[in-house]
Design a protein around this motif. Sequence first.
Motif: not given
Length: 272
Positions: A180-193
């Motif tokens: 219902r609310v756009p662009k509301a979820v943001h995640c980050w994880y270490p980019s060694d994958k």
Amino acid sequence: MRLRFSRGVITIAIIVVVLAVGVSAGLYWLLKRVPQFAERQPAFCSVTTPGGVRTLLPEQARVAATIAAVAARRKLPERAVVIAYATAMQESKMQNIDWGDRDSLGVFQQRPSQDWGSKKQIMDPVYATNRFFAELVKVKNYRKIPLAEAAQAVQRSAGGYAYAPHETEAKILAAAFTGRVPKAVHCWYPSDKTPAPQARTAEARKELARAMGSTAITTKKRGWLVAAWSVAHAETYALRKVDYDGATWVNDYESDGWRQGGSGGARRVELA
């Protein structure tokens, strides 16, 4: 007695404060800008809506996204998602735990001995959520009665009153993960994958379909639900980028969320 300080003492105090602020700002800049510092930080997710901001563990975000996807498959209203979230927060802190009171298990702490299913079934968040919603829709006027009453009617807990304090947070999360609310979820994880190959994006879409049924984008709200689910599961499938409706999420520690631009249109969520 009133204390008096010399001008020299005051000057030294000001210098100390300025240095402390400078050191703090410098450390923050390093953490945000220097890759080796960022790589040491734990993965996280955040939700930002007009109702408030919340930080989640990646597992909590994955569970929240799964619950919203199952609700969409069952064509349930957002109120059902709010009730499910509040229940999950109280029972397991919205994590798929393999322990609990007596034989309670999983996100909703369902019990095999109480005919909720086998241990293997209950430990599957898709199955557990479907069982929760199957019981919730049997509760008369569940959309209108107080949240704690609706949750307690399903859970039959010893402390049914405990669900109510989670309602505000549950509403914030539901607004985000239902799309219902756009662009509301943001995640980050270490980019060694390594970047996700096509097989991994296909695997992500298959798991989404297991929870949501058809993944066709028929409305922008549904599209943002798929986008939120994809971001929440980015670490699991090593996704680096999600595009939808002219906006892009990237796995960037410096980013505060979605950016304008990207190849995703209004009818398809692109994963990479």
